[in-house]
Motif scaffolding. Structure first.
Motif, PDB file in Angstrom:
ATOM      1  N   GLY A  33     -14.311   0.433   3.562  1.00 20.60           N
ATOM      2  CA  GLY A  33     -14.909  -0.505   4.527  1.00 20.60           C
ATOM      3  C   GLY A  33     -14.384  -1.922   4.298  1.00 20.60           C
ATOM      4  N   LYS A  34     -14.852  -2.853   5.120  1.00 20.70           N
ATOM      5  CA  LYS A  34     -14.339  -4.236   5.071  1.00 20.70           C
ATOM      6  C   LYS A  34     -14.462  -4.858   3.684  1.00 20.70           C
ATOM      7  N   THR A  35     -15.633  -4.574   3.052  1.00 20.29           N
ATOM      8  CA  THR A  35     -15.830  -5.156   1.718  1.00 20.29           C
ATOM      9  C   THR A  35     -15.677  -4.100   0.621  1.00 20.29           C
ATOM     10  N   GLY A  36     -15.092  -2.960   0.989  1.00 21.15           N
ATOM     11  CA  GLY A  36     -14.934  -1.859   0.033  1.00 21.15           C
ATOM     12  C   GLY A  36     -13.983  -2.199  -1.113  1.00 21.15           C
ATOM     13  N   ILE A  37     -14.076  -1.348  -2.158  1.00 22.06           N
ATOM     14  CA  ILE A  37     -13.301  -1.618  -3.384  1.00 22.06           C
ATOM     15  C   ILE A  37     -11.799  -1.676  -3.097  1.00 22.06           C
ATOM     16  N   ILE A  38     -11.304  -0.696  -2.342  1.00 22.37           N
ATOM     17  CA  ILE A  38      -9.856  -0.640  -2.091  1.00 22.37           C
ATOM     18  C   ILE A  38      -9.416  -1.820  -1.226  1.00 22.37           C
ATOM     19  N   THR A  39     -10.200  -2.097  -0.196  1.00 21.31           N
ATOM     20  CA  THR A  39      -9.853  -3.196   0.709  1.00 21.31           C
ATOM     21  C   THR A  39      -9.821  -4.518  -0.051  1.00 21.31           C
ATOM     22  N   GLN A  40     -10.816  -4.716  -0.938  1.00 24.26           N
ATOM     23  CA  GLN A  40     -10.850  -5.947  -1.754  1.00 24.26           C
ATOM     24  C   GLN A  40      -9.607  -6.040  -2.629  1.00 24.26           C
ATOM     25  N   SER A  41      -9.256  -4.902  -3.268  1.00 23.57           N
ATOM     26  CA  SER A  41      -8.087  -4.922  -4.167  1.00 23.57           C
ATOM     27  C   SER A  41      -6.843  -5.322  -3.403  1.00 23.57           C
ATOM     28  N   LEU A  42      -6.744  -4.820  -2.139  1.00 27.16           N
ATOM     29  CA  LEU A  42      -5.576  -5.179  -1.322  1.00 27.16           C
ATOM     30  C   LEU A  42      -5.534  -6.687  -1.111  1.00 27.16           C
ATOM     31  N   ARG A  43      -6.732  -7.266  -0.878  1.00 23.59           N
ATOM     32  CA  ARG A  43      -6.807  -8.717  -0.652  1.00 23.59           C
ATOM     33  C   ARG A  43      -6.430  -9.483  -1.908  1.00 23.59           C
ATOM     34  N   ASN A  44      -6.900  -8.940  -3.056  1.00 24.11           N
ATOM     35  CA  ASN A  44      -6.666  -9.664  -4.323  1.00 24.11           C
ATOM     36  C   ASN A  44      -5.221  -9.613  -4.782  1.00 24.11           C
ATOM     37  N   MET A  45      -4.430  -8.770  -4.114  1.00 25.58           N
ATOM     38  CA  MET A  45      -3.048  -8.582  -4.546  1.00 25.58           C
ATOM     39  C   MET A  45      -2.251  -9.890  -4.560  1.00 25.58           C
ATOM     40  N   LYS A  46      -2.683 -10.805  -3.677  1.00 22.98           N
ATOM     41  CA  LYS A  46      -1.925 -12.067  -3.560  1.00 22.98           C
ATOM     42  C   LYS A  46      -1.936 -12.866  -4.878  1.00 22.98           C
ATOM     43  N   ASP A  47      -2.959 -12.601  -5.741  1.00 26.62           N
ATOM     44  CA  ASP A  47      -3.030 -13.332  -7.011  1.00 26.62           C
ATOM     45  C   ASP A  47      -2.134 -12.723  -8.094  1.00 26.62           C
ATOM     46  N   GLY A  57       1.151  -2.549  -5.097  1.00 29.41           N
ATOM     47  CA  GLY A  57       0.914  -2.365  -3.660  1.00 29.41           C
ATOM     48  C   GLY A  57       1.159  -0.927  -3.243  1.00 29.41           C
ATOM     49  N   MET A  58       2.276  -0.360  -3.742  1.00 31.83           N
ATOM     50  CA  MET A  58       2.591   1.029  -3.367  1.00 31.83           C
ATOM     51  C   MET A  58       1.520   1.986  -3.860  1.00 31.83           C
ATOM     52  N   LYS A  59       1.128   1.764  -5.090  1.00 33.78           N
ATOM     53  CA  LYS A  59       0.117   2.645  -5.699  1.00 33.78           C
ATOM     54  C   LYS A  59      -1.206   2.549  -4.905  1.00 33.78           C
ATOM     55  N   LEU A  60      -1.568   1.305  -4.628  1.00 37.19           N
ATOM     56  CA  LEU A  60      -2.828   1.065  -3.926  1.00 37.19           C
ATOM     57  C   LEU A  60      -2.816   1.750  -2.555  1.00 37.19           C
ATOM     58  N   ASN A  61      -1.679   1.624  -1.892  1.00 37.92           N
ATOM     59  CA  ASN A  61      -1.567   2.240  -0.570  1.00 37.92           C
ATOM     60  C   ASN A  61      -1.680   3.750  -0.630  1.00 37.92           C
ATOM     61  N   SER A  62      -1.036   4.353  -1.654  1.00 41.87           N
ATOM     62  CA  SER A  62      -1.104   5.819  -1.694  1.00 41.87           C
ATOM     63  C   SER A  62      -2.528   6.271  -2.029  1.00 41.87           C
ATOM     64  N   VAL A  63      -3.231   5.518  -2.894  1.00 38.27           N
ATOM     65  CA  VAL A  63      -4.633   5.862  -3.193  1.00 38.27           C
ATOM     66  C   VAL A  63      -5.458   5.762  -1.909  1.00 38.27           C
ATOM     67  N   LYS A  64      -5.215   4.691  -1.169  1.00 37.54           N
ATOM     68  CA  LYS A  64      -5.963   4.454   0.067  1.00 37.54           C
ATOM     69  C   LYS A  64      -5.739   5.621   1.042  1.00 37.54           C
ATOM     70  N   ASN A  65      -4.467   6.010   1.207  1.00 37.23           N
ATOM     71  CA  ASN A  65      -4.169   7.091   2.159  1.00 37.23           C
ATOM     72  C   ASN A  65      -4.776   8.419   1.719  1.00 37.23           C
ATOM     73  N   GLU A  66      -4.648   8.710   0.422  1.00 36.69           N
ATOM     74  CA  GLU A  66      -5.197   9.989  -0.063  1.00 36.69           C
ATOM     75  C   GLU A  66      -6.701  10.051   0.127  1.00 36.69           C
ATOM     76  N   LEU A  67      -7.338   8.930  -0.188  1.00 39.20           N
ATOM     77  CA  LEU A  67      -8.785   8.872  -0.044  1.00 39.20           C
ATOM     78  C   LEU A  67      -9.190   9.083   1.413  1.00 39.20           C
TER      79      LEU A  67
END
Ligand code: PHE
Length: 341
Positions: A33-47, A57-67
């Motif tokens: 969801g908008k404030t979900g763990i994965i979505t937040q991590s994607l946002r935090n990537m900029k740091d 980023g690649m890892k996060l994306n594959s986790v997101k897709n699998e989920l």
């Protein structure tokens, strides 16, 4: 990265214990969801430092897709469960009963029209539309049938209060198509036509025609015969001979009646061809110079042929229908006996 693996493991375990759609929705919000763990991590990537961004980023994306896929699968399994429960509770559905439902089909005329369109398209013709309500000019004058010409008698039709007519033949579109495209042109235009007829087994007040027109330099009767033979070969799936007899129509010169060798007995003589071996198929001819002129085409430079093929007769022959009125009757029981090959 290690943390991400942990999150994924935990999520999978949670997902396994989810029992209904409401829980599944919460789970979705919690992770994707908008404030979900994965979505937040994607946002935090900029740091993150630049060099880590790509791998993380690649890892996060594959986790997101699998989920996401796991969630969708779970959703589907809930739906199936629901349907199965419903079925098991209903006693009056017997899924082993053979299907009783009658399958519909297109009307024989439509099937034939589609077939003819395909055939002519493959020979380079374009397909045009014609109006059912036409001006008197297009239906008569533009094809060389002036007011008071006796040919109007044979094509009596329904006149509307505004002076327009229900078109009596597909030739009514000739002028418009010549003006639209100019020469050279190769077009067919199928359509519904109307006449004030005495009704009998072979005459109807509403019938279908397909008009064909080819205009170019050096077009002759040979071209007409060639295209008609090719079309017939395709419809009847065998060689069909054609012959031309003189016929009069004010918009062709010379004009012909085109006969075909009887497709039932191959010209030997049978009940269908009344033992003559030939069946009258359609009128045709070389477009009259006046008609070309009225269409804005110079008859000194261009010639053309035209034919007006009645569908009803061809449909009756192709599908063994004996009574023309059946074609317009909407009588499904009778129409479904048409032998569509
Ligand atoms: N329009 C004519 C009819 O319906 C048929 C026709 C078409 C004749 C083209 C010659 C050329 O009677």
């Amino acid at each position: 990265m290690v943390e991400l693996d942990e999150i994924f493991k935990k999520a999978k375990a949670e997902l396994n214990s989810i029992k209904d759609t409401a829980e599944l929705n919460n789970f979705y919000q919690q992770y994707l969801g908008k404030t979900g763990i994965i979505t937040q991590s994607l946002r935090n990537m900029k740091d993150l430092p630049n060099e880590d961004k790509k791998t993380f980023g690649m890892k996060l994306n594959s986790v997101k897709n699998e989920l996401f896929i796991l969630i969708k699968n779970k959703e589907k399994s809930f739906e199936i469960e629901k349907i199965e429960q419903k079925i098991s509770k209903t006693k009056d559905i017997d899924l082993t009963t053979p299907c009783q439902e009658k399958r519909g089909s297109l009307h024989p005329i439509t099937i034939l029209q589609n077939r003819l369109i395909d055939i002519f398209l493959s020979m380079g013709f374009t397909v045009e539309d014609g109006n059912e309500i036409e001006t008197e000019y297009n239906n008569f004058e533009a094809v060389n049938i002036p007011k008071n010409h006796p040919a109007r008698d044979m094509q009596d039709t329904f006149y509307l209060e505004n002076g327009q007519v229900l078109k009596t033949h597909t030739s009514a579109a000739q002028n418009r198509i010549m003006r639209k495209y100019g020469a050279p042109l190769k077009a067919i235009f199928p359509g519904r036509c109307f006449r004030n007829e005495e009704l009998d087994a072979s005459h109807e007040n509403t019938f279908f025609q397909i008009e064909g027109m080819m205009i170019d330099k050096d077009v002759s009767v040979a071209n007409l015969i060639y295209f008609m033979e090719e079309m017939l070969k395709n419809v009847f799936q065998k060689e069909i001979k054609v012959r031309l007899r003189p016929g009069f129509f004010p918009f062709v010169e010379p004009g012909f009646e085109l006969d075909i060798s009887c497709p039932y007995c191959d010209g030997r003589g049978c009940r269908v061809c009344k033992h003559g071996g030939w069946i009258e198929l359609c009128p045709c001819g070389m477009i009259h110079p006046e008609v070309l002129k009225m269409g804005g085409i110079d008859p000194e430079e261009y010639q053309g042929f035209a034919f007006g093929l009645g569908f009803s007769r061809l449909a009756m022959m192709t599908y063994d229908i004996t009574e023309i009125r059946l074609l317009n009757s909407g009588n499904i029981k009778a129409l479904s006996q048409a032998k569509i090959k």
